[in-house]
Write an enzyme that holds these catalytic residues in place. Sequence first.
Site, PDB file in Angstrom:
ATOM      1  CG  HIS A 238      -0.368   0.257   2.376  1.00  0.00           C
ATOM      2  ND1 HIS A 238       0.322  -1.063   2.817  1.00  0.00           N
ATOM      3  CD2 HIS A 238       0.196   0.915   2.935  1.00  0.00           C
ATOM      4  CE1 HIS A 238       0.933  -0.416   4.078  1.00  0.00           C
ATOM      5  NE2 HIS A 238       1.236   1.224   4.289  1.00  0.00           N
ATOM      6  CG  ASP A 240       1.668   4.770   4.279  1.00  0.00           C
ATOM      7  OD1 ASP A 240       2.746   5.694   5.209  1.00  0.00           O
ATOM      8  OD2 ASP A 240       0.735   3.957   4.824  1.00  0.00           O
ATOM      9  CG  HIS A 294       5.475   0.915   3.156  1.00  0.00           C
ATOM     10  ND1 HIS A 294       4.555   2.146   1.832  1.00  0.00           N
ATOM     11  CD2 HIS A 294       4.623   1.389   3.926  1.00  0.00           C
ATOM     12  CE1 HIS A 294       3.388   3.280   3.061  1.00  0.00           C
ATOM     13  NE2 HIS A 294       3.846   1.948   4.475  1.00  0.00           N
ATOM     14  NE  ARG A 304       8.948  -5.463  11.387  1.00  0.00           N
ATOM     15  CZ  ARG A 304       8.555  -4.214  10.594  1.00  0.00           C
ATOM     16  NH1 ARG A 304       7.054  -4.906  10.879  1.00  0.00           N
ATOM     17  NH2 ARG A 304       8.774  -2.707  10.994  1.00  0.00           N
TER      18      ARG A 304
HETATM   19  C1  LIG Z   1      -5.598   6.260   6.765  1.00  0.00           C
HETATM   20  C2  LIG Z   1      -5.526   4.927   7.078  1.00  0.00           C
HETATM   21  C3  LIG Z   1      -6.405   3.676   6.580  1.00  0.00           C
HETATM   22  C4  LIG Z   1      -4.885   2.788   7.269  1.00  0.00           C
HETATM   23  C5  LIG Z   1      -4.851   2.940   8.858  1.00  0.00           C
HETATM   24  C6  LIG Z   1      -4.212   4.224   8.174  1.00  0.00           C
HETATM   25  O1  LIG Z   1      -4.105   5.400   9.193  1.00  0.00           O
HETATM   26  C7  LIG Z   1      -2.842   4.971   7.564  1.00  0.00           C
HETATM   27  C8  LIG Z   1      -2.328   3.593   6.623  1.00  0.00           C
HETATM   28  C9  LIG Z   1      -3.767   2.657   6.370  1.00  0.00           C
HETATM   29  C10 LIG Z   1      -3.650   0.897   6.049  1.00  0.00           C
HETATM   30  C11 LIG Z   1      -2.610   0.942   6.568  1.00  0.00           C
HETATM   31  C12 LIG Z   1      -2.755   1.070   4.642  1.00  0.00           C
HETATM   32  C13 LIG Z   1      -2.320  -0.560   4.562  1.00  0.00           C
HETATM   33  C14 LIG Z   1      -4.348  -1.355   4.819  1.00  0.00           C
HETATM   34  C15 LIG Z   1      -5.154  -1.217   6.253  1.00  0.00           C
HETATM   35  C16 LIG Z   1      -6.620  -1.867   5.834  1.00  0.00           C
HETATM   36  C17 LIG Z   1      -4.129  -1.878   7.127  1.00  0.00           C
HETATM   37  O2  LIG Z   1      -3.982  -2.572   6.193  1.00  0.00           O
HETATM   38  O3  LIG Z   1      -4.816  -1.715   7.747  1.00  0.00           O
HETATM   39  C18 LIG Z   1      -4.704   0.364   5.798  1.00  0.00           C
HETATM   40  C19 LIG Z   1      -5.723   1.325   7.505  1.00  0.00           C
HETATM   41  C20 LIG Z   1      -6.688   0.982   7.389  1.00  0.00           C
HETATM   42  O4  LIG Z   1      -7.733   0.828   8.483  1.00  0.00           O
HETATM   43  O5  LIG Z   1      -7.859   1.441   6.229  1.00  0.00           O
HETATM   44  O1  LIG Z   2       5.371  -2.355  10.312  1.00  0.00           O
HETATM   45  C1  LIG Z   2       5.948  -1.663   9.493  1.00  0.00           C
HETATM   46  O2  LIG Z   2       6.698  -1.793   8.876  1.00  0.00           O
HETATM   47  C2  LIG Z   2       4.578  -0.921   8.188  1.00  0.00           C
HETATM   48  C3  LIG Z   2       3.422  -0.703   8.344  1.00  0.00           C
HETATM   49  C4  LIG Z   2       2.720  -0.031   7.345  1.00  0.00           C
HETATM   50  O3  LIG Z   2       3.478   0.513   6.569  1.00  0.00           O
HETATM   51  C5  LIG Z   2       1.424   1.274   7.983  1.00  0.00           C
HETATM   52  O4  LIG Z   2       1.011   0.594   9.323  1.00  0.00           O
HETATM   53  O5  LIG Z   2       0.548   1.794   6.847  1.00  0.00           O
HETATM   54 FE   LIG Z   3       2.026   2.489   5.633  1.00  0.00          FE
END
Ligand SMILES: C=C1C[C@]23C[C@@]1(O)CC[C@H]2[C@]1(C)CCC[C@@](C)(C(=O)O)[C@H]1[C@@H]3C(=O)O
Ligand SMILES: O=C(O)CCC(=O)C(=O)O
Ligand SMILES: [Fe+2]
Length: 371
Positions: A238, A240, A294, A304
Amino acid sequence: MPSLQKVYMNHQQKPLVFDSLILQHKTDIPQQFVWPDNEKPNSEKVKELAVPLVDLGGFISGKSSSAKETANFVGEACKKHGFFLVINHGVNASLIEDAHRYMDLFFALPLVEKQRAQRKVGESCGYASSFTGRFSSKLPWKETLSLQFSSENSSSNMVKDYFENTMGKEFTRLGKVYQEYCNAMSRLSLRIMELLGMSLGINQAYFKELFEHNDSIMRLNYYPRCQQPDLTLGTGPHCDPTSLTILHQDSVGGLEVFIDNEWRSIAPNQNAFVVNIGDTFMALSNGRYRSCLHRAVVNNIIHRKSLAFFLCPKKDKVVRPPDELVDEKNPRIYPDFTWSTFLEFTQKHYRSDMNTLQAFTNWIQQNKHMN
Ligand SMILES: C=C1C[C@]23C[C@@]1(O)CC[C@H]2[C@]1(C)CCC[C@@](C)(C(=O)O)[C@H]1[C@@H]3C(=O)O
Ligand SMILES: O=C(O)CCC(=O)C(=O)O
Ligand SMILES: [Fe+2]
Protein backbone atom coordinates in the site's frame (compact mmCIF):
# COMPACT_ATOMS: atom_id res chain seq x y z
CA MET A 1 -1.49 -17.92 31.36
CA PRO A 2 -4.62 -16.04 30.19
CA SER A 3 -7.54 -18.24 29.23
CA LEU A 4 -7.41 -19.07 25.54
CA GLN A 5 -10.48 -18.17 23.53
CA LYS A 6 -11.63 -20.77 20.99
CA VAL A 7 -11.70 -19.93 17.32
CA TYR A 8 -15.35 -20.32 16.36
CA MET A 9 -14.99 -21.31 12.74
CA ASN A 10 -16.88 -23.88 10.73
CA HIS A 11 -17.88 -24.34 7.11
CA GLN A 12 -21.19 -22.37 7.53
CA GLN A 13 -20.17 -19.52 9.79
CA LYS A 14 -17.62 -16.82 9.08
CA PRO A 15 -14.99 -16.76 11.85
CA LEU A 16 -16.27 -14.66 14.72
CA VAL A 17 -13.05 -13.80 16.50
CA PHE A 18 -9.50 -14.93 16.40
CA ASP A 19 -6.96 -14.95 19.15
CA SER A 20 -3.33 -14.31 18.19
CA LEU A 21 -2.30 -16.52 21.14
CA ILE A 22 -3.88 -19.42 19.23
CA LEU A 23 -3.14 -18.19 15.71
CA GLN A 24 0.63 -18.00 16.22
CA HIS A 25 0.75 -21.74 16.96
CA LYS A 26 -1.33 -22.89 13.99
CA THR A 27 0.88 -24.86 11.64
CA ASP A 28 -1.57 -24.40 8.72
CA ILE A 29 -2.80 -20.80 8.75
CA PRO A 30 -6.49 -20.08 7.85
CA GLN A 31 -7.07 -19.65 4.11
CA GLN A 32 -8.19 -16.03 4.57
CA PHE A 33 -4.61 -15.12 5.51
CA VAL A 34 -3.02 -16.72 2.44
CA TRP A 35 -2.17 -14.03 -0.15
CA PRO A 36 -2.15 -14.61 -3.94
CA ASP A 37 1.13 -15.90 -5.39
CA ASN A 38 1.93 -12.56 -7.05
CA GLU A 39 1.67 -10.75 -3.69
CA LYS A 40 3.34 -13.29 -1.37
CA PRO A 41 6.64 -12.30 0.28
CA ASN A 42 9.78 -13.07 -1.71
CA SER A 43 11.07 -16.60 -1.16
CA GLU A 44 14.67 -15.34 -1.10
CA LYS A 45 15.88 -12.63 1.31
CA VAL A 46 15.29 -9.17 -0.24
CA LYS A 47 18.16 -6.73 -0.68
CA GLU A 48 18.50 -3.98 1.91
CA LEU A 49 17.86 -0.38 0.84
CA ALA A 50 20.48 2.24 1.73
CA VAL A 51 17.86 4.66 3.05
CA PRO A 52 18.91 8.34 3.02
CA LEU A 53 19.90 9.20 6.60
CA VAL A 54 18.95 12.74 7.68
CA ASP A 55 20.68 14.12 10.77
CA LEU A 56 18.27 16.70 12.23
CA GLY A 57 20.73 17.82 14.95
CA GLY A 58 21.94 20.97 13.17
CA PHE A 59 18.48 21.98 11.96
CA ILE A 60 16.88 21.50 15.40
CA SER A 61 19.64 23.50 17.11
CA GLY A 62 18.89 26.35 14.67
CA LYS A 63 22.06 26.27 12.54
CA SER A 64 20.66 27.93 9.39
CA SER A 65 23.63 26.70 7.28
CA SER A 66 22.59 23.08 7.79
CA ALA A 67 18.87 23.81 7.32
CA LYS A 68 19.11 24.37 3.54
CA GLU A 69 21.52 21.46 3.11
CA THR A 70 19.29 19.17 5.16
CA ALA A 71 16.22 20.32 3.20
CA ASN A 72 17.90 19.55 -0.14
CA PHE A 73 18.95 16.11 1.08
CA VAL A 74 15.36 15.36 2.18
CA GLY A 75 14.04 16.68 -1.13
CA GLU A 76 16.24 14.34 -3.16
CA ALA A 77 14.98 11.33 -1.18
CA CYS A 78 11.35 12.42 -1.57
CA LYS A 79 11.67 12.85 -5.35
CA LYS A 80 13.03 9.30 -5.64
CA HIS A 81 10.95 7.14 -3.30
CA GLY A 82 9.66 9.29 -0.45
CA PHE A 83 11.46 7.36 2.31
CA PHE A 84 14.23 8.64 4.59
CA LEU A 85 15.52 8.03 8.13
CA VAL A 86 15.89 10.79 10.72
CA ILE A 87 18.42 10.66 13.59
CA ASN A 88 19.18 13.22 16.32
CA HIS A 89 15.47 13.90 16.10
CA GLY A 90 15.08 15.21 19.65
CA VAL A 91 12.62 12.51 20.79
CA ASN A 92 13.51 11.11 24.21
CA ALA A 93 14.95 7.56 23.92
CA SER A 94 13.28 6.35 27.13
CA LEU A 95 9.90 7.55 25.82
CA ILE A 96 10.41 5.36 22.75
CA GLU A 97 11.42 2.42 24.96
CA ASP A 98 8.31 2.92 27.13
CA ALA A 99 6.10 3.06 24.03
CA HIS A 100 7.49 -0.30 22.90
CA ARG A 101 7.28 -1.83 26.37
CA TYR A 102 3.63 -0.84 26.85
CA MET A 103 2.81 -2.29 23.44
CA ASP A 104 4.12 -5.68 24.60
CA LEU A 105 1.98 -5.32 27.72
CA PHE A 106 -1.21 -4.37 25.86
CA PHE A 107 -1.01 -6.97 23.10
CA ALA A 108 -0.16 -9.76 25.57
CA LEU A 109 -3.52 -9.17 27.30
CA PRO A 110 -6.21 -11.85 26.82
CA LEU A 111 -8.38 -11.09 23.79
CA VAL A 112 -11.39 -10.31 25.97
CA GLU A 113 -9.37 -7.53 27.68
CA LYS A 114 -8.17 -6.05 24.35
CA GLN A 115 -11.73 -6.13 23.06
CA ARG A 116 -12.69 -3.58 25.70
CA ALA A 117 -11.04 -1.13 23.26
CA GLN A 118 -12.65 -2.79 20.24
CA ARG A 119 -12.60 -0.59 17.12
CA LYS A 120 -16.17 -0.13 15.95
CA VAL A 121 -17.03 -0.34 12.25
CA GLY A 122 -16.62 3.05 10.59
CA GLU A 123 -14.50 4.41 13.46
CA SER A 124 -10.76 4.85 13.14
CA CYS A 125 -9.99 4.44 16.86
CA GLY A 126 -9.50 1.25 18.85
CA TYR A 127 -8.31 -2.35 18.85
CA ALA A 128 -8.74 -4.40 15.71
CA SER A 129 -7.60 -7.79 14.50
CA SER A 130 -8.11 -9.10 11.02
CA PHE A 131 -11.36 -10.92 11.58
CA THR A 132 -12.94 -7.83 13.03
CA GLY A 133 -11.82 -5.83 9.99
CA ARG A 134 -13.71 -5.05 6.79
CA PHE A 135 -12.19 -7.73 4.63
CA SER A 136 -12.74 -11.46 4.13
CA SER A 137 -9.63 -12.34 2.10
CA LYS A 138 -5.97 -11.33 1.94
CA LEU A 139 -6.16 -10.70 5.69
CA PRO A 140 -3.09 -9.04 7.22
CA TRP A 141 -1.35 -11.03 9.95
CA LYS A 142 -1.55 -8.35 12.61
CA GLU A 143 -3.44 -6.78 15.44
CA THR A 144 -3.61 -3.01 15.66
CA LEU A 145 -4.50 -0.35 18.19
CA SER A 146 -5.35 2.97 16.54
CA LEU A 147 -5.56 6.23 18.48
CA GLN A 148 -6.95 9.61 17.48
CA PHE A 149 -4.58 12.51 18.22
CA SER A 150 -5.44 16.19 17.98
CA SER A 151 -2.74 18.79 18.46
CA GLU A 152 -5.25 21.36 19.77
CA ASN A 153 -4.29 22.41 23.31
CA SER A 154 -7.81 21.91 24.56
CA SER A 155 -7.76 18.19 23.78
CA SER A 156 -4.14 17.63 24.76
CA ASN A 157 -5.19 14.64 26.92
CA MET A 158 -7.28 12.98 24.20
CA VAL A 159 -5.05 9.89 24.02
CA LYS A 160 -4.65 9.51 27.80
CA ASP A 161 -8.42 9.97 28.34
CA TYR A 162 -9.14 7.38 25.64
CA PHE A 163 -7.23 4.69 27.55
CA GLU A 164 -8.73 5.63 30.91
CA ASN A 165 -12.27 5.65 29.50
CA THR A 166 -11.99 2.40 27.55
CA MET A 167 -9.54 0.38 29.66
CA GLY A 168 -9.84 1.89 33.14
CA LYS A 169 -7.65 3.78 35.63
CA GLU A 170 -4.99 1.05 35.68
CA PHE A 171 -4.14 2.15 32.11
CA THR A 172 -3.51 5.81 33.05
CA ARG A 173 0.29 5.42 32.95
CA LEU A 174 0.10 3.66 29.57
CA GLY A 175 -2.20 6.43 28.29
CA LYS A 176 0.22 9.11 29.46
CA VAL A 177 3.11 7.46 27.61
CA TYR A 178 1.19 7.39 24.32
CA GLN A 179 -0.08 10.95 24.90
CA GLU A 180 3.52 12.12 25.34
CA TYR A 181 4.65 10.03 22.38
CA CYS A 182 2.00 11.55 20.08
CA ASN A 183 2.90 15.07 21.28
CA ALA A 184 6.54 14.35 20.40
CA MET A 185 5.53 12.97 16.99
CA SER A 186 3.44 16.05 16.25
CA ARG A 187 6.37 18.35 17.11
CA LEU A 188 8.77 16.30 15.00
CA SER A 189 6.38 16.22 12.02
CA LEU A 190 6.13 20.04 12.04
CA ARG A 191 9.93 20.25 11.89
CA ILE A 192 9.96 17.84 8.97
CA MET A 193 7.20 19.86 7.29
CA GLU A 194 9.41 22.96 7.54
CA LEU A 195 12.22 21.06 5.80
CA LEU A 196 9.83 19.79 3.12
CA GLY A 197 8.56 23.35 2.52
CA MET A 198 12.13 24.61 2.19
CA SER A 199 13.09 21.76 -0.14
CA LEU A 200 10.15 22.64 -2.43
CA GLY A 201 11.19 26.29 -2.39
CA ILE A 202 7.88 27.50 -1.00
CA ASN A 203 7.00 29.75 1.91
CA GLN A 204 7.95 27.72 5.02
CA ALA A 205 4.76 28.75 6.76
CA TYR A 206 2.48 27.07 4.17
CA PHE A 207 2.83 23.47 5.40
CA LYS A 208 3.51 24.51 8.99
CA GLU A 209 0.14 26.31 9.08
CA LEU A 210 -1.64 23.44 7.35
CA PHE A 211 -0.42 20.96 9.98
CA GLU A 212 0.08 23.11 13.09
CA HIS A 213 -3.40 21.98 14.12
CA ASN A 214 -3.53 18.39 12.99
CA ASP A 215 -6.02 15.54 13.54
CA SER A 216 -3.56 12.66 13.28
CA ILE A 217 -3.72 8.91 13.76
CA MET A 218 -1.36 6.91 15.99
CA ARG A 219 -1.31 3.26 15.03
CA LEU A 220 0.34 0.47 17.05
CA ASN A 221 1.05 -2.52 14.78
CA TYR A 222 1.56 -5.89 16.47
CA TYR A 223 2.55 -8.78 14.19
CA PRO A 224 2.31 -12.16 15.98
CA ARG A 225 4.78 -14.88 15.10
CA CYS A 226 3.51 -16.91 12.10
CA GLN A 227 4.18 -20.59 11.35
CA GLN A 228 3.88 -20.00 7.58
CA PRO A 229 5.37 -16.51 7.07
CA ASP A 230 5.93 -17.10 3.36
CA LEU A 231 2.17 -17.37 2.68
CA THR A 232 0.92 -14.20 4.34
CA LEU A 233 1.72 -10.52 4.95
CA GLY A 234 1.73 -8.45 8.15
CA THR A 235 0.51 -5.40 6.18
CA GLY A 236 -0.33 -5.67 2.50
CA PRO A 237 1.26 -3.58 -0.28
CA HIS A 238 0.00 0.00 0.00
CA CYS A 239 0.81 3.68 -0.07
CA ASP A 240 -0.16 5.55 3.08
CA PRO A 241 -3.18 7.74 2.24
CA THR A 242 -2.11 10.21 4.95
CA SER A 243 0.33 13.15 4.66
CA LEU A 244 3.47 12.02 6.47
CA THR A 245 4.28 8.82 8.38
CA ILE A 246 6.81 8.70 11.21
CA LEU A 247 7.43 5.06 12.07
CA HIS A 248 9.54 3.42 14.75
CA GLN A 249 10.07 -0.31 14.18
CA ASP A 250 11.54 -2.70 16.74
CA SER A 251 14.75 -4.59 16.02
CA VAL A 252 13.08 -7.57 14.29
CA GLY A 253 12.88 -6.22 10.71
CA GLY A 254 10.12 -6.73 8.14
CA LEU A 255 9.38 -3.34 6.53
CA GLU A 256 9.87 -3.45 2.75
CA VAL A 257 9.50 -0.74 0.08
CA PHE A 258 8.96 -1.28 -3.65
CA ILE A 259 11.61 0.63 -5.58
CA ASP A 260 12.74 0.20 -9.23
CA ASN A 261 10.46 -2.79 -9.60
CA GLU A 262 11.80 -4.78 -6.66
CA TRP A 263 11.14 -5.13 -2.93
CA ARG A 264 13.87 -3.72 -0.70
CA SER A 265 14.09 -4.07 3.08
CA ILE A 266 14.57 -1.20 5.55
CA ALA A 267 16.88 -2.46 8.29
CA PRO A 268 15.90 -1.63 11.90
CA ASN A 269 17.78 1.28 13.45
CA GLN A 270 16.63 1.97 17.03
CA ASN A 271 18.06 5.51 16.97
CA ALA A 272 16.12 6.45 13.85
CA PHE A 273 12.55 7.05 12.75
CA VAL A 274 11.52 5.90 9.27
CA VAL A 275 9.73 8.81 7.58
CA ASN A 276 7.70 8.52 4.39
CA ILE A 277 5.53 10.77 2.26
CA GLY A 278 1.86 9.77 2.03
CA ASP A 279 -0.71 10.23 -0.75
CA THR A 280 -2.08 13.47 0.74
CA PHE A 281 1.36 15.09 0.73
CA MET A 282 1.98 13.80 -2.80
CA ALA A 283 -1.17 15.78 -3.78
CA LEU A 284 0.02 18.82 -1.76
CA SER A 285 3.36 18.74 -3.63
CA ASN A 286 1.45 18.49 -6.94
CA GLY A 287 3.12 15.14 -7.57
CA ARG A 288 6.72 16.34 -7.08
CA TYR A 289 7.21 14.05 -4.08
CA ARG A 290 6.33 10.37 -4.24
CA SER A 291 4.11 8.32 -1.94
CA CYS A 292 5.79 4.94 -2.17
CA LEU A 293 4.46 1.38 -2.15
CA HIS A 294 5.49 -0.56 0.95
CA ARG A 295 4.47 -3.60 3.02
CA ALA A 296 5.41 -5.54 6.16
CA VAL A 297 6.39 -9.23 6.23
CA VAL A 298 6.23 -11.53 9.28
CA ASN A 299 8.42 -14.39 10.54
CA ASN A 300 8.17 -17.71 12.42
CA ILE A 301 10.59 -16.80 15.21
CA ILE A 302 9.33 -13.72 17.06
CA HIS A 303 6.51 -11.19 17.00
CA ARG A 304 7.27 -7.75 15.51
CA LYS A 305 6.04 -4.29 16.52
CA SER A 306 5.94 -0.91 14.81
CA LEU A 307 4.57 2.44 15.98
CA ALA A 308 3.26 4.52 13.09
CA PHE A 309 2.24 8.18 13.54
CA PHE A 310 0.17 9.32 10.56
CA LEU A 311 0.15 13.11 10.25
CA CYS A 312 -3.18 14.37 8.89
CA PRO A 313 -4.44 17.93 8.45
CA LYS A 314 -7.60 19.03 10.22
CA LYS A 315 -10.52 17.22 8.59
CA ASP A 316 -12.09 20.25 6.90
CA LYS A 317 -8.84 21.71 5.52
CA VAL A 318 -8.79 21.78 1.73
CA VAL A 319 -5.81 19.84 0.35
CA ARG A 320 -4.46 22.01 -2.47
CA PRO A 321 -0.83 22.52 -3.58
CA PRO A 322 0.67 26.02 -3.07
CA ASP A 323 0.55 28.24 -6.18
CA GLU A 324 4.35 28.05 -6.53
CA LEU A 325 4.04 24.38 -7.47
CA VAL A 326 1.45 24.85 -10.23
CA ASP A 327 2.27 26.39 -13.62
CA GLU A 328 1.86 25.58 -17.30
CA LYS A 329 4.69 23.05 -17.11
CA ASN A 330 3.26 21.57 -13.89
CA PRO A 331 -0.53 21.62 -14.18
CA ARG A 332 -2.67 20.35 -11.29
CA ILE A 333 -2.57 16.54 -11.05
CA TYR A 334 -5.17 15.98 -8.32
CA PRO A 335 -8.40 17.86 -7.52
CA ASP A 336 -9.01 19.78 -4.30
CA PHE A 337 -10.23 17.49 -1.54
CA THR A 338 -10.55 17.41 2.24
CA TRP A 339 -8.76 14.82 4.35
CA SER A 340 -12.07 13.78 5.95
CA THR A 341 -13.47 12.82 2.51
CA PHE A 342 -10.30 10.90 1.62
CA LEU A 343 -10.25 9.13 5.00
CA GLU A 344 -13.90 8.14 4.60
CA PHE A 345 -13.07 6.80 1.13
CA THR A 346 -10.37 4.53 2.63
CA GLN A 347 -12.65 3.36 5.44
CA LYS A 348 -15.89 2.78 3.58
CA HIS A 349 -15.26 2.50 -0.16
CA TYR A 350 -11.74 1.33 -0.88
CA ARG A 351 -8.99 -0.81 0.62
CA SER A 352 -5.80 1.25 0.49
CA ASP A 353 -3.33 -0.16 -2.01
CA MET A 354 -0.90 1.33 -4.56
CA ASN A 355 -3.62 3.22 -6.47
CA THR A 356 -5.68 4.75 -3.65
CA LEU A 357 -5.21 8.40 -4.64
CA GLN A 358 -6.01 7.75 -8.32
CA ALA A 359 -9.08 5.67 -7.36
CA PHE A 360 -10.17 8.49 -5.04
CA THR A 361 -9.69 11.06 -7.83
CA ASN A 362 -11.90 8.97 -10.14
CA TRP A 363 -14.47 8.56 -7.35
CA ILE A 364 -14.61 12.35 -6.83
CA GLN A 365 -15.15 12.92 -10.59
CA GLN A 366 -17.95 10.33 -10.69
CA ASN A 367 -19.65 11.74 -7.58
CA LYS A 368 -19.29 15.31 -8.87
CA HIS A 369 -21.02 14.13 -12.03
CA MET A 370 -23.85 12.61 -9.95
CA ASN A 371 -24.38 15.62 -7.66
C1 LIG B 1 -5.72 6.19 6.85
C2 LIG B 1 -5.32 4.97 7.15
C3 LIG B 1 -5.87 3.73 6.57
C4 LIG B 1 -4.87 2.66 7.08
C5 LIG B 1 -4.46 3.21 8.44
C6 LIG B 1 -4.19 4.64 8.08
O1 LIG B 1 -4.22 5.45 9.22
C7 LIG B 1 -2.87 4.73 7.32
C8 LIG B 1 -2.47 3.40 6.63
C9 LIG B 1 -3.67 2.61 6.11
C10 LIG B 1 -3.42 1.10 5.90
C11 LIG B 1 -2.48 0.55 7.01
C12 LIG B 1 -2.80 0.77 4.54
C13 LIG B 1 -2.84 -0.74 4.27
C14 LIG B 1 -4.27 -1.28 4.34
C15 LIG B 1 -4.98 -0.97 5.69
C16 LIG B 1 -6.44 -1.43 5.54
C17 LIG B 1 -4.39 -1.84 6.80
O2 LIG B 1 -3.64 -2.81 6.52
O3 LIG B 1 -4.64 -1.58 8.01
C18 LIG B 1 -4.86 0.55 5.94
C19 LIG B 1 -5.43 1.20 7.20
C20 LIG B 1 -6.94 1.17 7.37
O4 LIG B 1 -7.36 0.97 8.53
O5 LIG B 1 -7.68 1.34 6.36
O1 LIG C 1 4.91 -2.21 10.29
C1 LIG C 1 5.55 -1.62 9.38
O2 LIG C 1 6.79 -1.61 9.31
C2 LIG C 1 4.77 -0.86 8.29
C3 LIG C 1 3.34 -0.58 8.70
C4 LIG C 1 2.65 0.33 7.69
O3 LIG C 1 3.11 0.52 6.57
C5 LIG C 1 1.39 1.01 8.06
O4 LIG C 1 0.85 0.73 9.17
O5 LIG C 1 0.94 1.85 7.22
FE1 LIG D 1 2.12 2.19 5.57
